[in-house]
Scaffold this active site. Structure first.
Site, PDB file in Angstrom:
ATOM      1  N   GLY A  88       1.009  -1.052   0.148  1.00 59.86           N
ATOM      2  CA  GLY A  88       0.422  -0.458  -0.040  1.00 59.86           C
ATOM      3  C   GLY A  88       1.106   0.818  -0.331  1.00 59.86           C
ATOM      4  O   GLY A  88       0.515   2.145  -0.606  1.00 59.86           O
ATOM      5  N   ASP A  89       1.828   1.362   0.567  1.00 61.55           N
ATOM      6  CA  ASP A  89       2.844   2.610   0.502  1.00 61.55           C
ATOM      7  C   ASP A  89       4.112   2.704  -0.378  1.00 61.55           C
ATOM      8  O   ASP A  89       3.450   3.815  -1.262  1.00 61.55           O
ATOM      9  CB  ASP A  89       3.962   2.025   1.579  1.00 61.55           C
ATOM     10  CG  ASP A  89       3.279   1.576   2.948  1.00 61.55           C
ATOM     11  OD1 ASP A  89       2.406   2.440   3.595  1.00 61.55           O
ATOM     12  OD2 ASP A  89       4.365   0.835   3.713  1.00 61.55           O
TER      13      ASP A  89
END
Length: 301
Positions: A250-251
């Site tokens: 997600g990052d």
């Protein structure tokens, strides 16, 4: 300049083993140590994509020194505040057929330490991007994201927030440029399970009506949806590949999106690069490099 804030960064001890048996001695087959923390991950992937950023946050003890040295090797600028006591936490990530995590607590962050961070944040200027990512340590005020955004609002700084539930809902009044909940977190904000794409889009638009400019919803193996400030909805399935490690995917998506947007100003292209970066990291043992990301970007949709 992009600035990322990670209040409780870590050294991540990532190991693989054939199986994990509680109560017995377990032997690893592969092991690595990486810098960790959501904002840290964003900065590393930005660096891999040749985009400059600066890591803000806190460090303590010998583990903090090692964290900073590792980040510098990955090409990240660092401006971490040294804490007097304790040590930067060590998180253990175990992949033994399924993923198990043991996360450390981290050092105590006092009021004066937080003031020192505010001094650094006050130097941000118009056009800068500030990424606030992850949970808030128990030693800090639970509304610290709100305090930061209130302090900096009206200065032409774009905010990116990757957090959960109330932590995210409470900052929408400051009109963040980008927020990135996953589909489960999006449902939790409204007290319901979101069963299909139409429901996800409806609730992403609700977050826009509450203040968010762009809402990027990650859906793991189902891809992602972007509700963009231009009124468009972009949807994409993920590229094909074997998921090796979901930590940091997600990052990576946030870093890819920001890179695409800064390079082109086009939300569709930013979304596509975000999908490629998130998927590439999921297919790697750690965060993906530029070659892995660009290879997925070239695959047919």
């Amino acid at each position: 300049m992009i600035y990322t804030v990670t209040f409780n960064p870590s050294l991540d001890y990532v190991v693989q083993m054939e199986r994990l048996t509680p109560g017995e001695i377990n032997r690893t087959t592969v092991e690595h140590v990486y810098p960790g923390g959501k904002g840290v991950n964003v900065s590393v992937v930005l660096s891999n994509l040749k985009v400059k950023s600066r890591v803000l946050g806190f460090k303590a003890g010998f583990t903090g020194d090692n964290l900073e040295h590792m980040l510098e090797k990955f090409g990240c600028d660092t401006d971490l505040i040294l804490l007097k006591d304790g040590f930067t936490r060590i998180n253990v990530k175990i992949n033994a057929g399924e993923e198990t995590e043991i996360n450390g607590q981290g050092p105590f962050i006092g009021e004066d330490d937080l003031k020192n961070l505010y001094v650094k944040l006050d130097l941000l200027k118009e056009g800068d991007i500030l990424v606030l990512a992850g949970s808030i340590p128990g030693t800090l005020p639970s509304d610290v994201y709100e305090q930061i955004m209130c302090r900096l609002q009206g200065r032409g700084i774009r905010f990116v927030v990757d957090a959960t539930k109330d932590l995210l809902l409470n900052v929408l009044k400051y009109r963040p440029f980008l927020i990135k909940p996953n589909n489960h977190e999006l449902g939790e904000m409204f007290g319901r399970n979101l069963e299909d794409e139409d429901e996800i889009i409806t609730h992403a638009k609700k977050l826009q009506s509450m203040g968010a400019e762009n809402v990027l919803v990650s859906m793991a193996g189902d891809g992602a949806i972007l509700a963009a400030e231009n009124g468009e909805i972009y949807k994409s399935r993920p590229p094909k590949g074997k998921v090796v490690n979901s930590v940091g995917a997600g990052d990576s998506m946030v870093a890819g999106f920001l890179t695409g947007w800064l390079n082109t100003g086009d939300y569709k292209k930013a979304f596509q690069l975000g999908i490629a970066a998130g998927s590439a990291s999921a297919f790697c043992s750690w965060l993906a490099g530029r070659e892995e990301i660009e290879a997925l970007l070239k695959e047919p949709a």
